[in-house]
Design an enzyme around this catalytic site. Structure first.
Site, mmCIF file in Angstrom:
data_model
loop_
_atom_site.group_PDB
_atom_site.id
_atom_site.type_symbol
_atom_site.label_atom_id
_atom_site.label_comp_id
_atom_site.label_asym_id
_atom_site.label_seq_id
_atom_site.Cartn_x
_atom_site.Cartn_y
_atom_site.Cartn_z
ATOM 1 C CD GLU A 277 -3.205 0.479 2.123
ATOM 2 O OE1 GLU A 277 -4.170 -0.222 1.776
ATOM 3 O OE2 GLU A 277 -3.065 0.881 3.292
ATOM 4 C CD GLU A 280 -2.787 1.175 -4.446
ATOM 5 O OE1 GLU A 280 -2.788 0.328 -3.533
ATOM 6 O OE2 GLU A 280 -3.815 1.519 -5.062
ATOM 7 C CB CYS A 302 -7.437 -3.587 5.272
ATOM 8 S SG CYS A 302 -7.135 -2.140 6.263
ATOM 9 C CB SER A 322 -5.437 0.860 -1.391
ATOM 10 O OG SER A 322 -4.517 -0.195 -1.562
ATOM 11 C CE LYS A 361 -11.015 -8.248 7.820
ATOM 12 N NZ LYS A 361 -10.309 -7.595 6.711
ATOM 13 C CD GLU A 364 -12.205 -8.876 3.220
ATOM 14 O OE1 GLU A 364 -11.941 -9.436 4.304
ATOM 15 O OE2 GLU A 364 -11.618 -7.848 2.840
ATOM 16 C CD GLU A 369 -14.838 -8.269 -5.839
ATOM 17 O OE1 GLU A 369 -15.226 -9.095 -4.991
ATOM 18 O OE2 GLU A 369 -15.536 -7.330 -6.263
ATOM 19 C CB CYS A 518 -10.043 -4.501 14.018
ATOM 20 S SG CYS A 518 -10.079 -4.287 12.252
#
Ligand code: HC1
Length: 584
Positions: A277, A280, A302, A322, A361, A364, A369, A518
């Site tokens: 990241e 990037e 994230c 990102s 999650k 996710e 993807e 989190c």
């Protein structure tokens, strides 16, 4: 200050307090159920009723402001009798399947019955609307809902998502998305903040315990498990350890004891994320500062609740995200490629599990993807609470386990990775690395902490000027990078309105979907203790400060991974395994 008399005792309370708050300020307990601190109350359950001299009816103490000179009785025979009847009404149409309910022994309704001394259910009635909605992250069982509206409060007031509300009227009232839609067909971000506050089994995480036990029992499967940063700051609470106890070593020991074949640390992949990241970001800044095309500010990617939210709320702004996958899906992709090759394991036999503080999650890992060449990055996600249930079911004495380490070579992490689990941590970790790689000097903040972005405020910001940069980063010379951090979807909306309008002053924004990050994810142990988020936050900062390795770019195992397998950050292999793009 207000002067009151509570239960015959002179007391003082802050101006503006409700009676319930006034009592708590004086150490006087009033039982409650629907009450949530610091947010608008609905006063639906009325369990917190009290007698106020001069007022004819009993009053819901969470709804009535304390007034100068009030004389209050919180524990009179009239109050106790009323609470019992209110409780019996609440359970009159509640299923009595406590022994097999996911909330057995952790149900606030059950505990309240014990506290009120209810030993019989004298009132029985027609059962309310029963409907079970299983989404990838959250399971809703309306038969267990007591209409307290805590979930409605967090969804509408704290997250400002508004996916659920009270539908219909009277006996037909049900808490649900509009038109009875399944959660998965709505703007629900799957953050699970509603699950965290639900007092009963009406809202739970969608189960992953059964498939994980099954994988453990399957001799043809190679089980690989990883643990997120924030889990280590909270799992101990499930075993009676004080809030804020760090239990990293005990977690590694428990996972070995449960029989997982390989036990890795998501934090390793958090270090990896920082290199990807950070690189990037530098690519985007270079393009923007040298007359090219670049989309800024860059947004962290994230937090899966945040990703789902931006897709619903700001679908035209996805190119700000990102392209990095979340650390745990990066880890899954690495395990099934690099590690499988290294150990000669058929990746088709690998079953990858993530232990996460997060319910989103679970959703996710099912996204299209999150796979490489048709192979899912992660096969199952356990919440922190679910891991605790497995440890208990296995009879492991968690609190007395001797510390163990995560396995090599995906188990070593820096302190920068540990703080990913708290709001501001990803940004600080990225700045530690980006600043040092571009200037050759350490980040100029005491103790490496970017103090303006440390803490639990809704929106935080910092600025850092790049001076005397290394020659290859000359495009950064004299540039002041502005960064912002928010946690909660309400905070995300505040920053995103400027991004969408093209007026955002920032270069890089960290967004975490849950308030506090989190540490306060929807899959963490339910905790009503005053200051519990601060204690978990401090645990992660302590974990970081206890290490000599505190920067992602200095993780020696990560540097070996780049040298021997990935090549360079944001290179071809990285893009194949570790990056993705989202489309509305
Ligand atoms: Fe998080 Fe993350 S920090 S998203 O908050 O980037 O869930 O802890 O695992 O993947 O590392 C959660 C925590 C977690 C990822 C990392």
């Amino acid at each position: 200050m207000l002067n009151l008399t509570i239960n015959g005792k002179p007391c003082q309370a802050q101006e503006g307090s409700t009676i319930l708050e006034a009592a708590r300020q004086n150490g006087i307990h009033i039982p409650s159920l629907c009450y949530l601190k610091d947010v608008h109350q609905y006063g639906t359950c009325r369990i917190c009723v009290v007698e106020v001299e001069g007022m004819r009816n009993l009053q819901a103490s969470c709804m009535v402001k304390a007034k100068e000179g009030m004389v209050i009785h919180t524990n009179s025979p009239k109050v106790r009798a009323k609470r019992k009847v209110l409780y019996e009404l609440l359970i009159s149409n509640h299923p009595k399947d406590c022994l097999s309910c996911a909330r057995n022994q952790s149900c606030e309704l059950q505990a309240l019955g014990e506290e009120l001394g209810v030993t019989e259910a004298r009132i029985s009635g027609e059962m309310g609307p029963a409907h079970v909605d299983v989404s990838p992250s959250i399971t809703r069982d309306t038969s267990k809902c007591i209409l307290c509206r805590r979930c409605v409060t967090v969804c509408n007031q704290i997250q400002e998502v508004g996916a659920i509300n009270a539908q219909h009227r009277g006996f037909d009232t049900v808490i649900s998305p509009a038109m009875g839609l399944p959660l998965n067909s709505t703007a629900c971000a799957m953050c699970g903040q509603c699950v965290s506050v639900c007092p009963t089994g009406a809202l739970t995480e969608t189960d992953a315990i059964k498939p994980v036990w099954k994988a453990l029992e399957d001799e043809n499967k190679v089980t690989v498990i990883q643990v997120a940063p924030a889990v280590r700051a909270a799992l101990g609470e499930e075993f009676g350890m004080p809030t804020g106890t760090r239990c990293t070593g005990k977690i590694a020991a428990a996972l070995h004891a449960l029989g997982f074949d390989h036990v890795f640390d998501t934090d390793f992949a958090a270090d990896l994320t920082i290199l990807e990241e950070g690189t990037e970001l530098l690519h985007r800044l270079k393009a923007a500062l040298t007359g090219g095309q670049a989309v800024l500010p860059m947004l962290t990617s994230c937090s899966p609740g945040w990703i789902k939210h931006i897709e619903h709320a700001f679908p035209t702004e996805l190119d700000h995200l990102s392209t990095c996958k979340a650390p745990h899906t990066m880890m899954g992709a690495l395990v099934k490629s690099f590690y499988a090759e290294k150990e000669g394991i058929d990746p088709a036999k690998m079953y990858m599990i993530s232990v996460m503080p997060c319910t989103a999650k679970k959703y996710e890992v099912q996204r299209p993807e999150m796979e490489v060449h048709g192979r899912r990055d992660v096969d199952a996600v356990l919440t922190t609470r679910e891991l605790a249930r497995m440890i208990k079911a296995a009879g492991i004495d968690f609190a007395n386990l001797p510390d163990e380490k995560f396995d090599d070579p995906l188990g070593l992490c820096s302190g920068a990775a540990d703080i990913f689990g708290v709001t501001g941590g990803v940004m600080e970790a990225a700045l530690r690395t980006v600043y040092e790689l571009t200037t050759g000097r350490e980040l100029p903040f005491e103790g490496l902490h970017v103090t303006p972005i440390v803490g639990l405020e809704l929106v935080k910001e910092a600025a850092i000027t790049f001076e005397n940069v290394l020659p290859e980063y000359s495009f950064l010379e004299g540039v002041t990078a502005r960064v912002a951090v928010t946690s909660s979807l309400k905070g995300a909306d505040i920053l995103m309105r400027d991004v969408a309008a093209g007026t955002s002053p920032y270069h890089f924004i960290e967004v975490m979907g849950c308030p506090g990050g989190c540490i306060n994810g929807g899959g963490q142990p339910r905790n009503r203790e005053e200051g519990y988020r601060e204690k978990r936050m401090q645990a992660l900062y302590n974990e970081d400060e206890a290490k000599t390795l505190r920067k992602s770019h200095e993780n020696p195992d990560l540097l070996d991974l780049y040298k021997n397998y990935l090549g360079e950050p944001c290179g071809h292999k990285s893009h194949e395994l570790l990056h993705t793009t989202y489309t509305a």
